[in-house]
Write a protein that holds these residues in place. Sequence first.
Motif, short mmCIF file in Angstrom:
data_model
loop_
_atom_site.label_atom_id
_atom_site.label_comp_id
_atom_site.label_asym_id
_atom_site.label_seq_id
_atom_site.Cartn_x
_atom_site.Cartn_y
_atom_site.Cartn_z
N ALA A 69 0.84 -1.19 0.00
CA ALA A 69 0.00 0.00 0.00
C ALA A 69 0.88 1.25 0.00
CB ALA A 69 -0.88 0.00 1.24
N PRO A 70 0.42 2.34 -0.65
CA PRO A 70 1.26 3.55 -0.75
C PRO A 70 1.74 4.05 0.62
CG PRO A 70 -0.72 3.79 -2.06
CD PRO A 70 -0.85 2.48 -1.38
N LYS A 71 0.87 3.89 1.63
CA LYS A 71 1.24 4.37 2.96
C LYS A 71 2.48 3.62 3.48
CE LYS A 71 -1.19 5.34 7.13
NZ LYS A 71 -2.29 4.91 7.95
N LYS A 72 2.54 2.33 3.17
CA LYS A 72 3.65 1.50 3.65
C LYS A 72 4.94 1.83 2.89
CE LYS A 72 1.14 -0.67 6.56
NZ LYS A 72 1.27 -0.52 7.98
N THR A 73 4.81 2.09 1.59
CA THR A 73 6.03 2.42 0.84
C THR A 73 6.56 3.79 1.28
OG1 THR A 73 4.70 3.20 -0.99
CG2 THR A 73 5.59 0.99 -1.19
N LEU A 74 5.63 4.65 1.72
CA LEU A 74 6.06 5.95 2.25
C LEU A 74 6.86 5.73 3.54
CD1 LEU A 74 5.91 9.07 2.13
CD2 LEU A 74 3.88 8.94 3.55
N TRP A 75 6.40 4.79 4.35
CA TRP A 75 7.11 4.44 5.59
C TRP A 75 8.51 3.93 5.24
CZ3 TRP A 75 9.59 0.24 7.50
CH2 TRP A 75 9.91 0.27 8.86
N PHE A 76 8.57 3.12 4.21
CA PHE A 76 9.85 2.54 3.77
C PHE A 76 10.82 3.66 3.36
CE2 PHE A 76 12.17 -0.01 0.37
CZ PHE A 76 12.95 -0.69 1.29
N ALA A 77 10.30 4.63 2.61
CA ALA A 77 11.14 5.77 2.18
C ALA A 77 11.58 6.57 3.40
CB ALA A 77 10.36 6.65 1.22
N LYS A 78 10.67 6.75 4.36
CA LYS A 78 10.98 7.55 5.54
C LYS A 78 12.04 6.88 6.41
CE LYS A 78 6.95 10.38 6.45
NZ LYS A 78 5.73 10.50 7.26
N ILE A 100 16.06 0.16 -4.82
CA ILE A 100 14.71 -0.37 -4.57
C ILE A 100 13.60 0.69 -4.57
CG2 ILE A 100 13.30 -1.66 -2.90
CD1 ILE A 100 15.96 -3.04 -2.08
N LEU A 101 13.84 1.81 -3.89
CA LEU A 101 12.75 2.80 -3.73
C LEU A 101 12.04 3.21 -5.03
CD1 LEU A 101 13.41 5.58 -1.07
CD2 LEU A 101 11.65 3.83 -1.11
N PRO A 102 12.77 3.55 -6.10
CA PRO A 102 12.05 4.00 -7.29
C PRO A 102 11.09 2.95 -7.84
CG PRO A 102 14.43 4.17 -7.60
CD PRO A 102 14.23 3.57 -6.28
N TRP A 103 11.46 1.69 -7.71
CA TRP A 103 10.60 0.61 -8.23
C TRP A 103 9.33 0.47 -7.40
CZ3 TRP A 103 11.99 -1.43 -12.83
CH2 TRP A 103 13.33 -1.30 -13.20
N GLU A 104 9.38 1.00 -6.17
CA GLU A 104 8.19 0.94 -5.31
C GLU A 104 7.33 2.20 -5.47
OE1 GLU A 104 7.55 -1.78 -3.66
OE2 GLU A 104 9.46 -2.70 -4.18
N PHE A 133 20.21 6.84 -13.37
CA PHE A 133 19.29 5.77 -13.78
C PHE A 133 17.83 6.19 -13.52
CE2 PHE A 133 16.78 1.97 -12.92
CZ PHE A 133 16.90 1.36 -14.16
N ILE A 134 17.60 6.85 -12.38
CA ILE A 134 16.24 7.30 -12.06
C ILE A 134 15.77 8.33 -13.11
CG2 ILE A 134 14.86 8.62 -10.38
CD1 ILE A 134 16.55 7.27 -8.17
N SER A 135 16.66 9.28 -13.42
CA SER A 135 16.29 10.30 -14.43
C SER A 135 15.98 9.63 -15.77
CB SER A 135 17.43 11.29 -14.66
OG SER A 135 17.80 11.86 -13.47
N PHE A 136 16.74 8.63 -16.10
CA PHE A 136 16.59 8.00 -17.39
C PHE A 136 15.36 7.09 -17.46
CE2 PHE A 136 17.51 3.96 -19.60
CZ PHE A 136 17.42 4.42 -20.90
N TYR A 137 15.26 6.19 -16.51
CA TYR A 137 14.23 5.15 -16.62
C TYR A 137 12.87 5.60 -16.09
CZ TYR A 137 12.24 0.49 -16.77
OH TYR A 137 11.45 -0.59 -17.07
N PHE A 138 12.87 6.36 -15.01
CA PHE A 138 11.59 6.70 -14.39
C PHE A 138 11.09 8.09 -14.80
CE2 PHE A 138 13.41 3.49 -11.59
CZ PHE A 138 12.33 2.62 -11.49
N GLU A 139 12.02 8.97 -15.13
CA GLU A 139 11.59 10.33 -15.48
C GLU A 139 11.75 10.63 -16.96
OE1 GLU A 139 12.32 12.66 -11.31
OE2 GLU A 139 14.00 12.59 -12.70
N HIS A 140 12.34 9.68 -17.69
CA HIS A 140 12.56 9.82 -19.14
C HIS A 140 13.26 11.13 -19.50
CE1 HIS A 140 9.93 6.39 -19.17
NE2 HIS A 140 9.02 7.09 -18.54
N ASN A 141 14.18 11.51 -18.64
CA ASN A 141 14.93 12.75 -18.89
C ASN A 141 16.37 12.36 -19.25
OD1 ASN A 141 16.21 15.21 -18.81
ND2 ASN A 141 15.13 15.92 -16.98
#
Lengths: 266, 269
Positions: A69-78, A100-104, A133-141
């Motif tokens: 759940a999004p709430k739990k992944t937020l906890w993971f990031a925190k 891991i974080l970007p994939w979640e 990698f984040i800019s490239f794969y997730f943000e297409h920048n």
Amino acid sequence: MRRLFLGILCLLISIFIHSSLKWELKTWITSPLPRPESALILSGEFAPLMSDFFLVKAAVFYGNAINKAPKKTLWFAKVLYLASYLDPYYFEPYWIAGVILPWEGRVKGAKVILNRGLKYLPHNWELPFYLGFISFYFEHNNSKAAHYFFQASKLPKAPSYLSLLATRLAVKGNETPVAIAFLQTQLKNVKDQGLKKRLKKRLHALEAIYFLERALNKYKRIYGNLPLRLEDLVNKHIIAKIPSDPYGGKFYLTKTGRVWSTSNLH
Amino acid sequence: MRQITAIAKITFKEGIRERVFLGVLIFSALAFLSSGFIADLSIGNTLKVTQDIGLSGLSLLGLFIAIFLSTNLIAKDLDKKTIYLVVSKPIARWQYIWGKFWGLCILTSFALAIGFIVFLVSLFYFWKTAKLVQIPHIAWDKYLIAFVFLNLKMFFLIAIAVFFSSFCSSSLIAFFFSFMLYFIGSNLQNVKMILSSKVGEEISPVLKTIFNFAYYFLPNLSILDLKQAAVHNLPLKGITLILTSIYSLSYIGALLFLASFIFSKRELN
């Protein structure tokens, strides 16, 4: 003698009550987190040790894949942010944040943690590499990704292919093979079996997508346009069958001509 | 000088005889030896966790002896009236304070040295047997510097404990004050960092002025904490280390002179 008997009886009662209490790993792991500033003050000189503690929590959370759940992944990031805040020179929280974080679905959170890491570990090539990698794969920048890859390639111990990758990115985006290469590099550095298993699963899913993308290119070369559905690739004998998604979903063709899965790779 | 040495010797012997001292030493040795197994719970560089447990355990060991034992031993002299035996001899009260201080310093250093050796041996074992993808480099020289500064920090704490014991009527109050000063002293750098960040913008200027005053006035123990520098092999500047040592020694001197002055005026009844 009577006092000894009463003492033992009381002890047995407390053991019985304790064993009947429901202790859930889930509640222990995702318990509310303190504010980073408060945690730093309260732990004082033992802040690095507390950072280790929060990283263990993060590892147990991810290893058990308790809740998506999004709430739990937020906890993971925190919790990762907290671990990196308490010991900013500790590489592992940045590593998990990057891999891991970007994939979640927590791209922004990963970037915040990694950017903080750049300040404390300026000679570590992996941090700008993850940001790239984040800019490239997730943000297409692509231009931003190329900038980060160039930055990483100049740092000590950086693999030689990084500068090549940066140049290639600056020219054209080729997302899936880069993501596969990224995961393969990470797999070499992972010792933890649980994490390795999960990274491998993601790698298999990406390899299946790459396989379908190549088949789509072949279809386009022959017929001049993309098929309407992935099943057409099988009907026209370009591939024998559509590979299965290790996450249990079904691969499909999006309106933009991209291969994706109903599982969202989660 | 002879009188100070005599009191230091007695204090050291008295401390060694305390059962708590032995208990704490055994407990920390067990913690060091098991640190590698606890570290296995983590992921990635587990050797970092071993090092954190070891160095934090060493700090706790020193902290216990420096604050708890120091306030206790002085209070015991006053409670059991053994101080009368001392002051009736040709020993000045300031000599008693300095003698106590040195005795406690030797006691703490002795315990820390034992703890440090056990920790280094266990770390070396876990380092050699670590099954990691990349075996991290361990900066042994920085460990030695961190250990020297840990000792200096404990001397600082002993001076604080002796200072409060010189006028507090109960050991519990002296312990409480010393611990509070330790807590504040360990966090001065952290608070300064937080105040200069975005969070600090919300804090009132009055509070900031009070903090700035406290920052220069109160003992800054966080600058003596080199645990992170040893674990992460961070660069250390020679000049900073020298200035930090001078700062600590002069602050310790100030505390002891003040304690001697207060103690000489104190009525012992």
